[in-house]
Design an enzyme around this catalytic site. Structure first.
Site, short mmCIF file in Angstrom:
data_model
loop_
_atom_site.label_atom_id
_atom_site.label_comp_id
_atom_site.label_asym_id
_atom_site.label_seq_id
_atom_site.Cartn_x
_atom_site.Cartn_y
_atom_site.Cartn_z
N PHE A 123 0.83 -1.22 0.00
CA PHE A 123 0.00 0.00 0.00
C PHE A 123 0.86 1.26 0.00
O PHE A 123 0.60 2.22 0.74
CB PHE A 123 -0.95 0.03 1.20
CG PHE A 123 -2.10 -0.94 1.16
CD1 PHE A 123 -2.36 -1.69 0.03
CD2 PHE A 123 -2.91 -1.11 2.27
CE1 PHE A 123 -3.43 -2.60 0.00
CE2 PHE A 123 -3.97 -2.00 2.25
CZ PHE A 123 -4.24 -2.76 1.13
N ASN A 188 0.10 -8.10 1.68
CA ASN A 188 1.32 -7.34 1.92
C ASN A 188 1.24 -6.35 3.07
O ASN A 188 2.17 -5.58 3.30
CB ASN A 188 1.74 -6.61 0.64
CG ASN A 188 1.94 -7.58 -0.51
OD1 ASN A 188 2.55 -8.63 -0.32
ND2 ASN A 188 1.42 -7.26 -1.67
N LYS A 228 -13.24 -6.46 -1.56
CA LYS A 228 -12.30 -7.25 -2.36
C LYS A 228 -11.72 -8.36 -1.51
O LYS A 228 -11.13 -8.09 -0.45
CB LYS A 228 -11.19 -6.36 -2.92
CG LYS A 228 -10.28 -7.07 -3.92
CD LYS A 228 -9.40 -6.09 -4.67
CE LYS A 228 -8.60 -6.77 -5.76
NZ LYS A 228 -7.85 -5.80 -6.59
N ASN A 257 -8.29 -10.92 -5.23
CA ASN A 257 -6.98 -10.28 -5.14
C ASN A 257 -5.89 -11.29 -5.55
O ASN A 257 -6.19 -12.32 -6.14
CB ASN A 257 -6.77 -9.79 -3.69
CG ASN A 257 -5.92 -8.55 -3.60
OD1 ASN A 257 -4.92 -8.41 -4.29
ND2 ASN A 257 -6.29 -7.63 -2.72
#
Length: 355
Positions: A123, A188, A228, A257
């Site tokens: 991100f 992540n 998501k 994802n």
């Protein structure tokens, strides 16, 4: 077909000689500059949308059912140029309340033999204020384009306070989005995927539902909201999502994802890098999730199918599995803008045949 689509196979060879993230940055910068100049804009502009391509998704009128997945333009800095490639809708982000650098480089890896990528970006973005400035400066929505804004949490926000970050982002993006995506499935950001568990998801969606009502009352609009999810969920976990989504008035699900599985790429260079794998190995995983969701959700809840689409046949398979629309990302990196045109034409033909 645009000149960019024709030239991309040659351009790709030069880009693939560079570090993957550097090539990504150069591509977005060049695309933005080319589109911003009236003399060169036609180089990236896609041709007319074929007859029969238009559709409706969550009450939104789309010129076609092929969207751009979040992650390519995390800061919403290239919306207009990406829209020119022929997408029916664009999703940008993931944005977090505060700016953050993401994980250390290198953090993006190509696996050419599998036409895949592994990323552990984390991100990385310039924060909500910059993101909203970029969104408001773009012309895409003012010209009738459909824009999704994808929100997440900061890496240093404890998972117990993740709801606070999602609410802050929801407050910010609500007036400027055609739809909003809650990203709870990136591998992540530490512990983020735990938000897909029944109790955590129930708590998050309860808070989101209450805030949505307040924002709708304040702004006089209520953009659709989607969640998501990951391709790695077990059947019972998918069923829990399918139970909670309609219970909280959520309009749709993006499936899926990236995956943490490496089964399909074992032995390939970079296969053991940490992060999410995207590309063709995700296709069957996402199809399985889409099929199970559609069976349990019925026809009312929208499903956007994403993961591993690199040719029109896979776009069709997503729709046939139960998706209402699709998104692409990694296929765009390997195939270029011609993939958008190919998928739009194929789904338009599918719609015509079904009609």
């Amino acid at each position: 077909m645009s000149l960019l689509s024709r030239a991309y196979p040659l351009t790709r060879a030069a880009l693939f000689a560079l570090d993957a993230e550097h090539a990504h940055e150069l591509t977005l910068a060049a695309l933005k500059k080319t589109h911003a100049c009236h003399l060169t804009r036609a180089l990236v502009q896609a041709g007319p949308t074929p007859s029969g391509a238009s559709c409706t998704l969550m009450g939104l009128a789309l010129p076609n059912a092929v969207g751009l997945a979040a992650g390519l333009d995390k800061n919403g800095a290239c919306i207009d140029a990406l829209g020119a490639l022929g997408f029916g809708f664009i999703e940008v982000g993931t944005v977090t309340p505060r700016p953050q650098p993401g994980n250390p480089r290198p953090r993006l890896f190509r696996l050419p033999a599998a036409r895949s990528l592994i990323n552990r970006m984390g991100f990385n973005n310039q924060g909500l204020d910059v993101f909203l400035g970029n969104v408001q400066a773009s012309h895409w929505r003012r010209g009738g384009g459909v824009l999704g804004l994808n929100i997440g949490k900061n890496a240093d926000t404890p998972i117990e306070r993740a709801i606070d970050d999602y609410l802050l982002c929801l407050d910010g993006v609500h007036p400027h989005a055609d739809y909003i995506t809650l990203n709870i499935s990136s591998p992540n950001t530490s512990q983020l995927r735990s938000l897909q568990g029944h109790d955590a998801l129930d708590a998050l969606l309860s808070a989101i539902r209450a805030r949505r009502k307040a924002l709708a009352d304040r702004h006089g609009r209520n953009p659709p909201l989607v969640v998501k999810i990951a391709p790695d969920l077990q059947d019972a976990e998918i069923d829990a999502v399918a139970e909670l989504i309609p219970a909280h008035g959520i309009d749709g699900i993006i499936a899926t994802n990236t995956t943490v599985s490496r089964t399909a790429v074992q032995g390939q260079p970079h296969a053991n890098e940490a992060g999410g794998l995207s590309g063709p190995p995700v296709h069957e995983l996402s199809l399985n999730v889409i099929r199970r969701l559609r069976t349990r959700l019925g026809a009312e809840t929208a499903i956007i199918g994403v993961g591993g689409i690199e040719q029109a046949a896979q776009a069709i398979e997503k729709i046939q599995a139960g998706a209402n629309a699709i998104q692409i990302y990694t296929g765009l990196i390997y195939r270029g803008p011609s993939l958008v045109t190919e998928c739009v034409q194929a789904l338009a033909g599918l719609s015509t045949t079904a009609a």
